[in-house]
Design an enzyme around this catalytic site. Sequence first.
Site, short mmCIF file in Angstrom:
data_model
loop_
_atom_site.label_atom_id
_atom_site.label_comp_id
_atom_site.label_asym_id
_atom_site.label_seq_id
_atom_site.Cartn_x
_atom_site.Cartn_y
_atom_site.Cartn_z
N HIS A 100 13.11 25.57 30.26
CA HIS A 100 13.67 24.33 30.85
C HIS A 100 14.51 24.61 32.10
O HIS A 100 14.27 25.60 32.77
CB HIS A 100 14.43 23.55 29.77
CG HIS A 100 13.64 23.46 28.50
ND1 HIS A 100 12.61 22.57 28.32
CD2 HIS A 100 13.70 24.21 27.36
CE1 HIS A 100 12.07 22.77 27.10
NE2 HIS A 100 12.72 23.76 26.51
N GLU B 277 19.77 22.68 25.43
CA GLU B 277 18.98 23.89 25.24
C GLU B 277 18.94 24.74 26.52
O GLU B 277 19.08 25.96 26.48
CB GLU B 277 17.54 23.52 24.84
CG GLU B 277 16.62 24.73 24.68
CD GLU B 277 15.17 24.34 24.42
OE1 GLU B 277 14.88 23.14 24.27
OE2 GLU B 277 14.32 25.26 24.37
N HIS C 262 13.68 30.03 24.10
CA HIS C 262 13.91 28.61 23.83
C HIS C 262 14.78 28.42 22.59
O HIS C 262 15.00 29.37 21.83
CB HIS C 262 12.56 27.90 23.58
CG HIS C 262 11.77 27.69 24.83
ND1 HIS C 262 11.62 26.46 25.41
CD2 HIS C 262 11.10 28.58 25.62
CE1 HIS C 262 10.87 26.58 26.51
NE2 HIS C 262 10.55 27.87 26.65
N GLU D 150 11.91 31.18 19.72
CA GLU D 150 12.78 30.04 19.41
C GLU D 150 13.95 30.66 18.64
O GLU D 150 13.83 30.97 17.45
CB GLU D 150 12.05 29.02 18.53
CG GLU D 150 10.82 28.39 19.18
CD GLU D 150 11.13 27.18 20.07
OE1 GLU D 150 12.33 26.92 20.34
OE2 GLU D 150 10.17 26.51 20.48
ZN LIG Z 1 12.40 24.63 24.68
#
Ligand SMILES: [Zn+2]
Length: 363
Positions: free
Chosen positions: A197, A211, A264, A328
């Site tokens: 992002h 995030e 992420h 993640e």
């Molecule tokens: Zn993400």
Amino acid sequence: MLDKHLIRRSSLVVIIALIAAVAFLPASSYAASGTIDVSTSLNVRAEPSNNAVVIGKLQGGQAVEIEEIRHDWGKIDYYGQEGYISMVFVSGVQDSASAAPNVQQTAVQSNAATEGYVQVATSLNVRTAPNMSAAVTESLYNGEAVSIVSIQDNWAQVEHDGNTGYVSMDYITTSENEASYSLSPLKGKTIVIDAGHGGKDSGAIGDYFYEKSAVLSIALKAQEQLENLGANVIMTRDDDAFVALETRAAMSNAAHASMFVSIHLNASSEEYVNGTEVYYYPDGDTSVQLASTVQENLISQLGSVDRGTQAADFSVLRNTQAPAILAEIGYITNSAEAANLLTDSYQQKAATGIVKGLETYYQ
Ligand SMILES: [Zn+2]
């Protein structure tokens, strides 16, 4: 005119004074010693920087006592004034414990800690006591800096991230330069670190942070660790910039990167869901193995719930020629995990998990 007795008596006084001075000299007065290794003279500066004011000079061949070594600069006492010399020009550096083995006990009480650097191919165990059978409290990676509190019988008591423990001196150097001669399999490898992002794309939204911010912090920490190991790191972003997914993959392909790691945070509509998982693009064994070594190391560093590895058809993974994974790290929607993810220490552990995972892959 002096008579013989007077001379003898004054010599004796000097000798006693010297013995007393040596006996009561605090071991903490210096951390290391060395010799000025230049043909002419070496500048002593007011600050640890080449741009700092020169306050004096030391002659080549002169012995010097260094109070503290940090980032190649040695802090010295220059005629009662604090001065700094470039450690690049100091040879034969010995820490005070090995230079003066009889005062090792005193050094334990010393608060003049020497900076040391971990020099090891994989990771170095920190133990609760100075022996190989003592329990392991944490592990350090190559190039990581520690403060050496004391050294005894080839074991150093070190401080790292506020914790104290013992490491074998076989794997500690006091020269940052030496530590950068890394034995890491990642030395010279081109690795893309992709912070998910950024900019207008905030990623998942937590109660206290986005995030995009937490993953950038973790990515920057991973970059620093990897560069300490001698890797060539390409960051798809190193600030809050929006970068298109195709651009991220293109950056990796243009650099002929060896690995692509996207970072992420996860999100769920169920608050209780938490843990760590790593995705890979199903294009061969390489990405699968990379995903599993990174996953294992993330779990051991973070102590989070192991959600395993999974194949996924994400754009950044599909369009990247290098073996690519997407980690993640945790769930921003889980309050406990989100609280952890905000801390510097948890972010550092996540970065360490990724870096160790990459190293493990090559071993
Ligand atoms: Zn993400």
